[in-house]
Design a protein around this motif. Structure first.
Motif, mmCIF file in Angstrom:
data_model
loop_
_atom_site.group_PDB
_atom_site.id
_atom_site.type_symbol
_atom_site.label_atom_id
_atom_site.label_comp_id
_atom_site.label_asym_id
_atom_site.label_seq_id
_atom_site.Cartn_x
_atom_site.Cartn_y
_atom_site.Cartn_z
ATOM 1 N N VAL A 69 0.874 -1.173 0.000
ATOM 2 C CA VAL A 69 0.000 0.000 0.000
ATOM 3 C C VAL A 69 0.907 1.216 0.000
ATOM 4 O O VAL A 69 1.760 1.362 0.897
ATOM 5 C CB VAL A 69 -0.927 -0.013 1.231
ATOM 6 C CG1 VAL A 69 -1.704 1.286 1.332
ATOM 7 C CG2 VAL A 69 -1.878 -1.203 1.175
ATOM 8 N N VAL A 70 0.757 2.064 -1.000
ATOM 9 C CA VAL A 70 1.729 3.159 -1.156
ATOM 10 C C VAL A 70 0.998 4.446 -1.536
ATOM 11 O O VAL A 70 0.017 4.428 -2.280
ATOM 12 C CB VAL A 70 2.812 2.776 -2.204
ATOM 13 C CG1 VAL A 70 2.214 2.505 -3.562
ATOM 14 C CG2 VAL A 70 3.909 3.814 -2.289
ATOM 15 N N ARG A 78 -2.761 3.748 -3.039
ATOM 16 C CA ARG A 78 -3.113 2.623 -3.918
ATOM 17 C C ARG A 78 -2.572 1.321 -3.321
ATOM 18 O O ARG A 78 -1.587 1.347 -2.587
ATOM 19 C CB ARG A 78 -2.507 2.816 -5.321
ATOM 20 C CG ARG A 78 -3.010 4.058 -6.035
ATOM 21 C CD ARG A 78 -2.331 4.217 -7.384
ATOM 22 N NE ARG A 78 -2.829 5.379 -8.109
ATOM 23 C CZ ARG A 78 -2.361 6.621 -7.950
ATOM 24 N NH1 ARG A 78 -1.365 6.863 -7.115
ATOM 25 N NH2 ARG A 78 -2.874 7.630 -8.633
ATOM 26 N N ALA A 79 -3.208 0.223 -3.683
ATOM 27 C CA ALA A 79 -2.733 -1.081 -3.213
ATOM 28 C C ALA A 79 -2.358 -1.946 -4.411
ATOM 29 O O ALA A 79 -3.099 -2.020 -5.397
ATOM 30 C CB ALA A 79 -3.825 -1.763 -2.400
ATOM 31 N N PHE A 80 -1.214 -2.568 -4.318
ATOM 32 C CA PHE A 80 -0.724 -3.460 -5.380
ATOM 33 C C PHE A 80 -0.243 -4.773 -4.784
ATOM 34 O O PHE A 80 0.094 -4.828 -3.597
ATOM 35 C CB PHE A 80 0.485 -2.825 -6.097
ATOM 36 C CG PHE A 80 0.200 -1.482 -6.694
ATOM 37 C CD1 PHE A 80 -0.537 -1.368 -7.864
ATOM 38 C CD2 PHE A 80 0.670 -0.326 -6.080
ATOM 39 C CE1 PHE A 80 -0.800 -0.124 -8.413
ATOM 40 C CE2 PHE A 80 0.410 0.916 -6.624
ATOM 41 C CZ PHE A 80 -0.321 1.030 -7.797
ATOM 42 N N ILE A 140 -4.638 -4.308 -6.315
ATOM 43 C CA ILE A 140 -5.481 -5.109 -5.409
ATOM 44 C C ILE A 140 -6.653 -4.228 -5.021
ATOM 45 O O ILE A 140 -6.501 -3.022 -4.815
ATOM 46 C CB ILE A 140 -4.716 -5.512 -4.127
ATOM 47 C CG1 ILE A 140 -3.459 -6.288 -4.461
ATOM 48 C CG2 ILE A 140 -5.598 -6.337 -3.198
ATOM 49 C CD1 ILE A 140 -2.577 -6.569 -3.245
ATOM 50 N N GLU A 141 -7.829 -4.849 -4.884
ATOM 51 C CA GLU A 141 -9.008 -4.095 -4.455
ATOM 52 C C GLU A 141 -8.735 -3.479 -3.081
ATOM 53 O O GLU A 141 -8.213 -4.149 -2.182
ATOM 54 C CB GLU A 141 -10.201 -5.053 -4.371
ATOM 55 C CG GLU A 141 -11.522 -4.371 -4.203
ATOM 56 C CD GLU A 141 -12.673 -5.367 -4.128
ATOM 57 O OE1 GLU A 141 -13.809 -4.911 -4.168
ATOM 58 O OE2 GLU A 141 -12.422 -6.591 -4.031
ATOM 59 N N GLY A 147 -10.590 6.132 7.567
ATOM 60 C CA GLY A 147 -9.140 6.314 7.590
ATOM 61 C C GLY A 147 -8.349 5.018 7.600
ATOM 62 O O GLY A 147 -7.120 5.047 7.511
ATOM 63 N N MET A 148 -9.045 3.898 7.708
ATOM 64 C CA MET A 148 -8.319 2.627 7.749
ATOM 65 C C MET A 148 -8.330 1.983 6.370
ATOM 66 O O MET A 148 -9.363 1.957 5.697
ATOM 67 C CB MET A 148 -8.949 1.698 8.785
ATOM 68 C CG MET A 148 -8.737 2.221 10.202
ATOM 69 S SD MET A 148 -9.660 1.296 11.425
ATOM 70 C CE MET A 148 -11.301 1.952 11.156
ATOM 71 N N VAL A 149 -7.166 1.498 5.976
ATOM 72 C CA VAL A 149 -7.001 0.944 4.633
ATOM 73 C C VAL A 149 -7.197 -0.567 4.673
ATOM 74 O O VAL A 149 -6.513 -1.265 5.432
ATOM 75 C CB VAL A 149 -5.585 1.252 4.091
ATOM 76 C CG1 VAL A 149 -5.428 0.723 2.671
ATOM 77 C CG2 VAL A 149 -5.282 2.731 4.174
#
Ligand code: FES
Ligand code: FE2
Length: 399
Positions: A69-70, A78-80, A140-141, A147-149
């Protein structure tokens, strides 16, 4: 605050047994769990304010998957998959940090932009022409809720917000999205099956005996609730004027500032929300603690977590939070012992089954969820090796 639309699950005719003992020590079940419990459900990774700047990242490993997550140059998170498109190496090795403007794979040095696009290939002349647009990081979805990823590796289904809607009012009042990390993320591993961890966490029947601090804080005023829709909540209030035995509890209650942003009913309460499959949000008036159980192998699991708090940095608040963390640390150590004993017990030849109290409906509710996902767990005897996945499929189709 009562939940307007959350309905309690009726435990009157609750079956008092637990999952069969074999389910806690079976590699085929672990594989099913990876897919059905962990890859297909939302998993809490971090808080947006733990990665405030561009290039800040958090990595998260579970069930043979690896998430990165970056935050990008545009401020967007975004999540990859943490997976290089060259040969599959993880492109970021640390748990948290800042990767600058480019993520460089540590294997052969391919470079990726923070939005996942492939930026550069080491020694490009050694390849035929490369279409960089086809070799970006795989997304990734992801969902950001208060505020929580959260990430979900596979499957569809409701969002975190939809799932948690019945508890929305209560959670919103804590303003978690505005909070900052209170301390560094923590993580440690244990030689137990992950379900042995969750079982201990899913009931408060043991508080009176095993957690002197919590008993002193809210013991008689503690209750668990299981709601329709697979939601579980536990509440301990301490708005009475009982004499407290322990100095840490006495002082915590004395120092705790009035949390005027919370409804009165929540200003002297610790509330625990279970987010299926294994994340827990502990809402306290002075801070929010999150922790999570993760399987690493059938007999190996991890626990990770972090605390988040408002910007209030007064001396009184600092002392309150110090005591909050101290109570949590002591309680955590006590739970670790209980987890080890439960896990050992299940592997003993004398272990037959659980015999659950009404006060352990949280354990039962959780097991029901697992049985729904994996009906093979209704079988008291272990099926022959190599048959469990197919059998589970067959049973799922029948229900
Ligand atoms: S695996 Fe990443 S550059 Fe080779
Ligand atoms: Fe406990």
């Amino acid at each position: 605050m009562r939940h307007q639309s959350a309905k309690h699950v009726n435990t009157e005719n609750m079956c008092r047994g637990g999952l069969p003992a074999w389910a806690y020590d079976n590699d085929e079940i672990t594989e099913l769990e990876k897919e059905l419990v962990f890859r297909r459900n939302w998993l809490l990774v971090d808080h947006v304010n733990a990665i405030p700047n561009s290039g800040d990242f958090t990595t998260f490993d579970v069930a043979d998957e690896r998430a990165l997550v970056v935050r990008g140059n545009d401020g967007v998170i975004r999540a990859f998959h943490n997976l290089c498109r060259h040969r599959g190496s993880r492109i970021v090795a640390q748990q948290q940090g800042n990767c600058g403007k480019v993520i460089s794979c540590p294997f052969h040095g391919w470079g990726y932009n923070l939005d996942g696009g492939l930026r550069s290939v080491a020694k490009p002349q050694s390849f035929p022409e490369i279409d960089k647009s086809k070799l970006g990081l795989k997304p990734i979805e992801m969902e950001i809720w208060h505020g929580m990823v959260f990430v979900r590796f596979a499957g569809g289904g409701p969002s975190v917000a939809e799932t948690m809607a019945p508890l929305e009012n209560e959670i919103a009042s804590y303003r978690i999205g505005d909070m900052l990390p209170h301390d560094k993320a923590w993580r440690f591993e244990m030689d137990v099956n992950w379900k042995a961890q969750v079982d201990v966490d899913n009931e408060g029947y043991h508080v009176a005996m095993a957690h002197p601090s919590l008993q002193d804080l809210y013991g008689p005023n503690y209750f668990d609730e299981v709601f329709e829709g697979n939601l579980a909540r536990a509440v301990g209030t301490f708005d009475d004027d009982r004499e407290r035995r322990l100095w840490s509890i006495r002082n915590y209650i004395k120092l705790l500032p009035e949390a005027t942003h919370l409804p009165k009913s929540h200003r002297r309460a610790w509330i625990y929300h279970g987010l299926f499959p294994t994340s827990v949000l502990e809402l306290t008036p002075d801070m929010v603690n999150f922790y999570q159980f993760l399987p690493l192998a059938t007999r190996r699991s991890a626990i990770r977590g972090q605390s988040f708090a408002s910007k209030d940095d007064s001396r009184q608040m600092r002392a309150t939070r110090y005591l909050n963390k101290r109570i949590g640390r002591v309680t955590g150590e006590e739970d670790i012992q209980l987890i080890k004993w439960s896990w050992e017990g299940m592997r003993s030849s004398a272990f037959e089954d659980f015999f659950l109290s009404d006060l352990e409906s949280g354990v039962r509710g959780y097991h029901d969820q697992l049985r729904e996902l994996m009906p093979v767990l209704n079988l008291t005897e272990v099926p022959p090796p190599g048959t469990i996945a197919a059998l589970n499929q067959e049973l799922s189709e029948k229900t």
